[in-house]
Each structure stands twice: as structure tokens, then as C-alpha cells.
Design a protein around this motif. Sequence first.
Motif, PDB file in Angstrom:
ATOM      1  N   ILE A   1       0.836  -1.200   0.000  1.00  0.00           N
ATOM      2  CA  ILE A   1       0.000   0.000   0.000  1.00  0.00           C
ATOM      3  C   ILE A   1       0.875   1.256   0.000  1.00  0.00           C
ATOM      4  CG2 ILE A   1      -1.604   1.346   1.421  1.00  0.00           C
ATOM      5  CD1 ILE A   1      -2.925  -1.330   2.174  1.00  0.00           C
ATOM      6  N   ALA A   2       1.954   1.237   0.773  1.00  0.00           N
ATOM      7  CA  ALA A   2       2.847   2.395   0.833  1.00  0.00           C
ATOM      8  C   ALA A   2       3.505   2.649  -0.527  1.00  0.00           C
ATOM      9  CB  ALA A   2       3.913   2.186   1.899  1.00  0.00           C
ATOM     10  N   LYS A   3       3.928   1.589  -1.217  1.00  0.00           N
ATOM     11  CA  LYS A   3       4.574   1.757  -2.517  1.00  0.00           C
ATOM     12  C   LYS A   3       3.602   2.311  -3.559  1.00  0.00           C
ATOM     13  CE  LYS A   3       8.580   0.284  -1.266  1.00  0.00           C
ATOM     14  NZ  LYS A   3       9.699   1.261  -1.079  1.00  0.00           N
ATOM     15  N   PHE A   4       2.389   1.788  -3.584  1.00  0.00           N
ATOM     16  CA  PHE A   4       1.421   2.302  -4.549  1.00  0.00           C
ATOM     17  C   PHE A   4       0.957   3.710  -4.175  1.00  0.00           C
ATOM     18  CE2 PHE A   4       1.168  -2.050  -6.072  1.00  0.00           C
ATOM     19  CZ  PHE A   4       1.062  -1.841  -7.443  1.00  0.00           C
ATOM     20  N   ASN A   5       1.037   4.043  -2.888  1.00  0.00           N
ATOM     21  CA  ASN A   5       0.732   5.413  -2.483  1.00  0.00           C
ATOM     22  C   ASN A   5       1.758   6.387  -3.074  1.00  0.00           C
ATOM     23  OD1 ASN A   5      -0.712   7.445  -0.880  1.00  0.00           O
ATOM     24  ND2 ASN A   5       1.148   7.523   0.338  1.00  0.00           N
ATOM     25  N   LEU A   6       3.028   5.971  -3.124  1.00  0.00           N
ATOM     26  CA  LEU A   6       4.045   6.808  -3.767  1.00  0.00           C
ATOM     27  C   LEU A   6       3.689   7.052  -5.228  1.00  0.00           C
ATOM     28  CD1 LEU A   6       7.411   5.273  -2.434  1.00  0.00           C
ATOM     29  CD2 LEU A   6       6.274   7.365  -1.658  1.00  0.00           C
TER      30      LEU A   6
ATOM     31  N   ALA B   1       9.685 -11.992  11.080  1.00  0.00           N
ATOM     32  CA  ALA B   1       9.202 -10.628  10.878  1.00  0.00           C
ATOM     33  C   ALA B   1       8.141 -10.582   9.781  1.00  0.00           C
ATOM     34  CB  ALA B   1      10.364  -9.708  10.501  1.00  0.00           C
ATOM     35  N   THR B   2       7.163  -9.715   9.961  1.00  0.00           N
ATOM     36  CA  THR B   2       6.187  -9.465   8.901  1.00  0.00           C
ATOM     37  C   THR B   2       6.841  -8.598   7.829  1.00  0.00           C
ATOM     38  OG1 THR B   2       5.358  -7.421   9.901  1.00  0.00           O
ATOM     39  CG2 THR B   2       4.332  -9.486  10.615  1.00  0.00           C
ATOM     40  N   VAL B   3       6.177  -8.448   6.704  1.00  0.00           N
ATOM     41  CA  VAL B   3       6.699  -7.608   5.627  1.00  0.00           C
ATOM     42  C   VAL B   3       6.912  -6.179   6.125  1.00  0.00           C
ATOM     43  CG1 VAL B   3       6.234  -6.645   3.341  1.00  0.00           C
ATOM     44  CG2 VAL B   3       5.585  -9.002   3.856  1.00  0.00           C
ATOM     45  N   SER B   4       5.950  -5.674   6.882  1.00  0.00           N
ATOM     46  CA  SER B   4       6.053  -4.308   7.397  1.00  0.00           C
ATOM     47  C   SER B   4       7.201  -4.163   8.392  1.00  0.00           C
ATOM     48  CB  SER B   4       4.737  -3.890   8.057  1.00  0.00           C
ATOM     49  OG  SER B   4       4.807  -2.562   8.538  1.00  0.00           O
TER      50      SER B   4
ATOM     51  N   GLY C   1      12.554   7.761   7.959  1.00  0.00           N
ATOM     52  CA  GLY C   1      11.642   8.726   7.339  1.00  0.00           C
ATOM     53  C   GLY C   1      12.271   9.647   6.317  1.00  0.00           C
ATOM     54  N   LYS C   2      13.598   9.857   6.410  1.00  0.00           N
ATOM     55  CA  LYS C   2      14.259  10.789   5.491  1.00  0.00           C
ATOM     56  C   LYS C   2      15.515  10.163   4.904  1.00  0.00           C
ATOM     57  CE  LYS C   2      12.598  14.912   7.925  1.00  0.00           C
ATOM     58  NZ  LYS C   2      12.997  16.187   8.598  1.00  0.00           N
ATOM     59  N   PRO C   3      15.352   9.078   4.142  1.00  0.00           N
ATOM     60  CA  PRO C   3      16.533   8.356   3.645  1.00  0.00           C
ATOM     61  C   PRO C   3      17.389   9.142   2.667  1.00  0.00           C
ATOM     62  CG  PRO C   3      14.522   7.533   2.629  1.00  0.00           C
ATOM     63  CD  PRO C   3      14.093   8.449   3.723  1.00  0.00           C
ATOM     64  N   SER C   4      16.832  10.171   2.036  1.00  0.00           N
ATOM     65  CA  SER C   4      17.598  10.916   1.031  1.00  0.00           C
ATOM     66  C   SER C   4      18.155  12.237   1.541  1.00  0.00           C
ATOM     67  CB  SER C   4      16.712  11.205  -0.194  1.00  0.00           C
ATOM     68  OG  SER C   4      16.161  10.031  -0.711  1.00  0.00           O
ATOM     69  N   SER C   5      17.770  12.641   2.751  1.00  0.00           N
ATOM     70  CA  SER C   5      18.053  14.005   3.182  1.00  0.00           C
ATOM     71  C   SER C   5      19.472  14.222   3.676  1.00  0.00           C
ATOM     72  CB  SER C   5      17.076  14.420   4.289  1.00  0.00           C
ATOM     73  OG  SER C   5      17.312  13.664   5.463  1.00  0.00           O
TER      74      SER C   5
ATOM     75  N   LEU D   1       1.463   0.678  18.898  1.00  0.00           N
ATOM     76  CA  LEU D   1       0.485   0.841  17.817  1.00  0.00           C
ATOM     77  C   LEU D   1      -0.936   0.729  18.342  1.00  0.00           C
ATOM     78  CD1 LEU D   1       2.132  -1.249  14.918  1.00  0.00           C
ATOM     79  CD2 LEU D   1       2.433   1.164  15.483  1.00  0.00           C
ATOM     80  N   ASP D   2      -1.164  -0.209  19.258  1.00  0.00           N
ATOM     81  CA  ASP D   2      -2.501  -0.371  19.841  1.00  0.00           C
ATOM     82  C   ASP D   2      -2.893   0.852  20.654  1.00  0.00           C
ATOM     83  OD1 ASP D   2      -2.730  -2.873  18.724  1.00  0.00           O
ATOM     84  OD2 ASP D   2      -2.115  -3.955  20.543  1.00  0.00           O
ATOM     85  N   ALA D   3      -1.933   1.394  21.407  1.00  0.00           N
ATOM     86  CA  ALA D   3      -2.230   2.543  22.270  1.00  0.00           C
ATOM     87  C   ALA D   3      -2.450   3.818  21.471  1.00  0.00           C
ATOM     88  CB  ALA D   3      -1.093   2.742  23.272  1.00  0.00           C
ATOM     89  N   GLU D   4      -1.667   3.989  20.392  1.00  0.00           N
ATOM     90  CA  GLU D   4      -1.723   5.235  19.624  1.00  0.00           C
ATOM     91  C   GLU D   4      -2.669   5.171  18.422  1.00  0.00           C
ATOM     92  OE1 GLU D   4      -0.202   8.055  20.458  1.00  0.00           O
ATOM     93  OE2 GLU D   4       0.631   7.107  22.259  1.00  0.00           O
ATOM     94  N   GLY D   5      -3.048   3.959  18.040  1.00  0.00           N
ATOM     95  CA  GLY D   5      -3.948   3.827  16.899  1.00  0.00           C
ATOM     96  C   GLY D   5      -3.332   4.230  15.575  1.00  0.00           C
ATOM     97  N   VAL D   6      -2.039   3.913  15.391  1.00  0.00           N
ATOM     98  CA  VAL D   6      -1.347   4.254  14.147  1.00  0.00           C
ATOM     99  C   VAL D   6      -0.775   2.978  13.530  1.00  0.00           C
ATOM    100  CG1 VAL D   6      -0.753   6.581  14.885  1.00  0.00           C
ATOM    101  CG2 VAL D   6       0.825   4.696  15.373  1.00  0.00           C
ATOM    102  N   ILE D   7      -0.380   3.076  12.272  1.00  0.00           N
ATOM    103  CA  ILE D   7       0.261   1.935  11.616  1.00  0.00           C
ATOM    104  C   ILE D   7       1.772   2.036  11.818  1.00  0.00           C
ATOM    105  CG2 ILE D   7      -1.567   1.687   9.900  1.00  0.00           C
ATOM    106  CD1 ILE D   7       0.253   3.081   7.886  1.00  0.00           C
ATOM    107  N   LEU D   8       2.444   0.922  11.636  1.00  0.00           N
ATOM    108  CA  LEU D   8       3.882   0.862  11.929  1.00  0.00           C
ATOM    109  C   LEU D   8       4.687   1.821  11.055  1.00  0.00           C
ATOM    110  CD1 LEU D   8       6.014  -0.581  13.647  1.00  0.00           C
ATOM    111  CD2 LEU D   8       6.227  -2.281  11.824  1.00  0.00           C
ATOM    112  N   GLU D   9       4.342   1.918   9.782  1.00  0.00           N
ATOM    113  CA  GLU D   9       5.090   2.796   8.890  1.00  0.00           C
ATOM    114  C   GLU D   9       5.113   4.232   9.414  1.00  0.00           C
ATOM    115  OE1 GLU D   9       4.969   4.701   4.405  1.00  0.00           O
ATOM    116  OE2 GLU D   9       3.216   3.747   5.270  1.00  0.00           O
TER     117      GLU D   9
END
Length: 579
Positions: free
Chosen positions: A142-147, A484-487, A438-442, A545-553
Motif C-alpha cells: 500500500i505504501a509503494k502504490f501510495n508513492l 518478521a512481517t513484511v512491514s 523517514g528521510k533516507p535521502s536528506s 500501535l494499539d495505544a496510539e492507533g497508528v500503523i507501523l510505517e
Amino acid sequence: MTNAQKLILQIFDAWRAESFPSLDSGTAFEIFASELVLRDYGLSLEDVQSGVVGGGQDGAIDSVYVFFDDILVRDDSEIVVPGSKPSNFGQGRTLELWVIQTKRSAKFEETALDKLENSLRRFLDLTIELNELRDLYNEEIIAKFNLFRTAWRKLLTRRPKIRVNVAYATPGNAQGINPQVEVKLNALRSFIETAVPDNSGTSVELVGATELVALYNERPTYSLPMQYQEAATSGNSHVALVKLPDYYELIVDERGRLRRHLFDDNVRDYEGNVSVNQDIRRSLTSETGPEFWWLNNGVTILCSAATSAGKTYSLENIQVVNGLQTSHEIYRVLSDNPTISSDRMLLVRIIVTDDIATRDQVIKATNRQTAVSDSSLRATDEIQRNIENSFLAHGWFYDRRKNFYKNDGKDPARIISIPMLGAAITAMGLARPDKSRGKPSSLLKNNEDYKSVFNDKIPLEIYYWAARLQRKVDTFILSLGSEATVSEKSNLKFHLSMLVVEKLNGGPVRTPQLLRQLAVDDLEVKEDDLRDLFTKLKEWSNAYLDAEGVILERATKAQRFTEYLLTKAAADRANVATD
């Protein structure tokens, strides 16, 4: 089994034993085949790994890559960051999507193509929000297709050239497929052409054993002839007037594709439809204007040898180090109309030297004559040369000169890129894996970030130690033993590196120089300790993730998550001490 099938499996087994001995054959083949399919793009091992998304909820998609003007798009690329505007990008630039399916088994299956088409029908349908697909596909796909979608939408008003490429790679026989597979291929091709109506090229190909062997044996050519009209010589170097079609023949291959590897040492990328390039294009297409070489600074070629016979130079180990914008415009104009500007000429400087320091001086000097930021010249810095020499002394290879060691056939597992090393030091020495993720190119763009990880106050042994540790972590996290999962494979490797250092040091390290004792003592983490630490990392991550309600990425790109992990690690260490 054919000879080609035997050969490619032997090649793969040898490659896996050398580069990824602990990886399962399926994951290793995904990396191996993806690198071969995308060989023209000159990707590093880390770049190839970054696109691997197979391993559960993948919809028959094993790898996804997005390229903008031949440059791999990452999370922090300008084309996808929220602040950039369509007007920042020129008209007619190229956006490419590569989707790769791989199988270790020596056959091509109809069911794989069916699943692939179903997946692409969802991902290329802009009326379907990607969030609606989270129950069907893993986060990384999903992240790749979002790009791709983000870049596609941003470029809509700029009339981009959209290309969608699908490759299905196995050690099978691509010429011996059954008719049903051929029907499925044609159906997939037709669907993509309909789904992306403004596309400028759709490729759906089977890549079998014969094709994989050919790709493996294909090596970029750096020694080429170039015809010229007039020349002046000083010592071993030359200045020549070259007809534009003759220069075009130098920079394209037999299939009419740009030889990207000739520009590996160039300090900046193609900048698209900026005003300078518009002027170059107008000069190239004008039939009444002054001579092209009067209006253009020309190009500079570095090479190890240049001999002339019959107004043809034989150039060895070519690198075009200045004039990339001009070269790209010549390529674009003459590809569209080969007869245009046939008698117009380009000024070409040919500098012959094998001395690395001299080459760096030439690169820096010739690019100082036009507006180039300091960040574009990082690879020529003395610290970068020193790191390269330090790695060589240990039998490792620092890819300061892009693809130099890869093209020389060195072990890819021992080749470390500048961005990879910078990200490793940021995670281990600054306790900021969120920036690494988060900033691999910076790191090469932001002066403050660059200086914090690349400076002469950091002992060279730290760079070598950190590179080996990061490569060990990367290999472990991809292995079956990590569970490990893919994520988790894509998002947690730098956080795991930070926690390894935290454990070895007895606390977090926030200044790279403080890694020196760990490096001098050559401390290593045992496989069992790495597995135990990763298990805890996954537990802590899931709780967050459970506490904050966010995805790992999203979590792994936030400093708040980093500090949470360090707090957990400190508490865990305190509990162990009291037990």
C-alpha cells in the motif's frame, strides 16, 4: 531442465551463499530477480531490498518500484512530499511504475497472473482509496502504490510520460508457455493500457531462465568510440567539436536507451523542464539560431585513455561528469527526431586521468562554474575518500563512486552506499532511527544532518564497525529466524540497530564519537541476543500501535516512537539488573 535453467539456478545459489546465506530461497530469489530486472537503473542492494513487498497479503506482487526521471522515488522524494507543488516540476517528465512477480519454481502459472491482474485493478483505480485495501494487502504494498498515486496525481497537469512495467520472473522457459498464459499476459497488458489512459508505454513481460542469464551476464560498457569533427590536444587530454548525432550515439545503447551508467559520477540528477533545459531544447530544435556550441558550455568526459584514429576517439572507462542536463536534452530531442540538428555540434572536453584525487578535483571544479549546491558535491569530500580507503583496508567497499564496485564484480554484501552508512550512523550514533527511516535521502541534502554523521572528528573505525553491524541486522531481519512481517522487515531495521547499540553500550548513544570504544573493541551482537532483542522490539511496537492507533510505517518515522523504545529498553535493562 535446460542449460539456461541449470545455469541460472547455479548462479543464484552461489549469489545467495555469498550475499544472503541465512535467507530462505524464496526471499533471496525476490531480491536476486528484482536486481536483474532493474539492472539498467543501477540500484544499490539497499534500494532493491526496499522495494521487496512479498511475504503475505501481497496479491501476487513481490516487488514494487517507482521512478521519476529514472531516479528511485523514496518517502522523502520531492515529488511525493506534501509541501511540493505541481508547478515545481516541468512538463513531460517521466514517471515509471515497476511491478515484479517472482517464483523460485521453474514455471509460469496462470493463477499468478490472475491474482496480479486483480491486484492491479484495485491499485490503479483512483476511485478506490488505499485505506480501503488494508484488509487485503500488507502495509508495504500500500505504501509503494501510495508513492505512485501521489506522484501521478501531482503530475496530472504537467502532462507526464507515464510508463507501467510488469515483469514475471522465474527460472522457467518463457518461450515454452502454454496459450492460456499468453492470453492472460495480453489481458493484463490491455487492462493497464485502459487503466492508465495517458501512459506512454506499457510493458508486460515474462522473464525466464534464458532472459535472467542474459541480464546477469550483461555488464555496462564504459569503453566506447566517439566520432569528432575538429580537436585540439594538450598532453593526453583533448577538446573536440562533436556532431550532436555522434554524441547521441555515445550515450545510447543498441536499443536506443540512455546509458545511465555513463553518468554515475555526475553530481546532480536530470532537473526536467527547468528554464535552463528549456533554453537547451530551443537551441537544439532551432533551425535559424546560432551554432549550438556557441550557446552551450558543453560536456566534460573523464576517462582512463583516449586514442584517436581517423577522427574517431576510442575512450576507455568513460564518465560524463559535467553536462548531464545537456546530455539528457540531446537524448530527448534526438530520440523524438533523429534527423534534427544533424550538422550542429557540441563542445566536448576529454580529460584523461586515473588519479582519484584529480578526478574529484575536476568534478568539483567543472561543476562550480554553474549553480550547484554543496550537497551535490558530497561524494568528492575528503572524509568520503578516507572512508572508502578505510573500507578497502578491511576488504569492504564504500560506494562513494556510484556502482563502481558493483560493476567491478565485488561481493554486493560488502558494498555500502553513502545513504546506507549515513542512515546507520544516524540510528546508532544519534539515536534517531526515525530520521533514518523517514528521510533516507536528506543526509546529502541537509548540511546540518550531513555534518552530524560525516566529519573528521568521527574516527574511521566507527564507520566500518557501524556498516558491518547494520548489514548484520539487515540480513537477520530478512531471515526466517526473525519471524518478521513484511512491514516489520521494512520499518524496524534501524530501530533494531539503535537498540543493539543501546544494549552493548548500556544506554543510548547520541553522539557518534561515543561509538568509538564499541568499534575499537569490535563488539558484536550474538544471533540469540539479536533474536531476543527483536522479539522485544516487536512486542513494544505492537503495544505502541494499539495505544496510539497508528500503523507501523507512520510510527517508525516519529521521534516520539524512538524515545518510547529507549524508555522501554532502559526499563528492561533495569529489570534484568534487579533479577
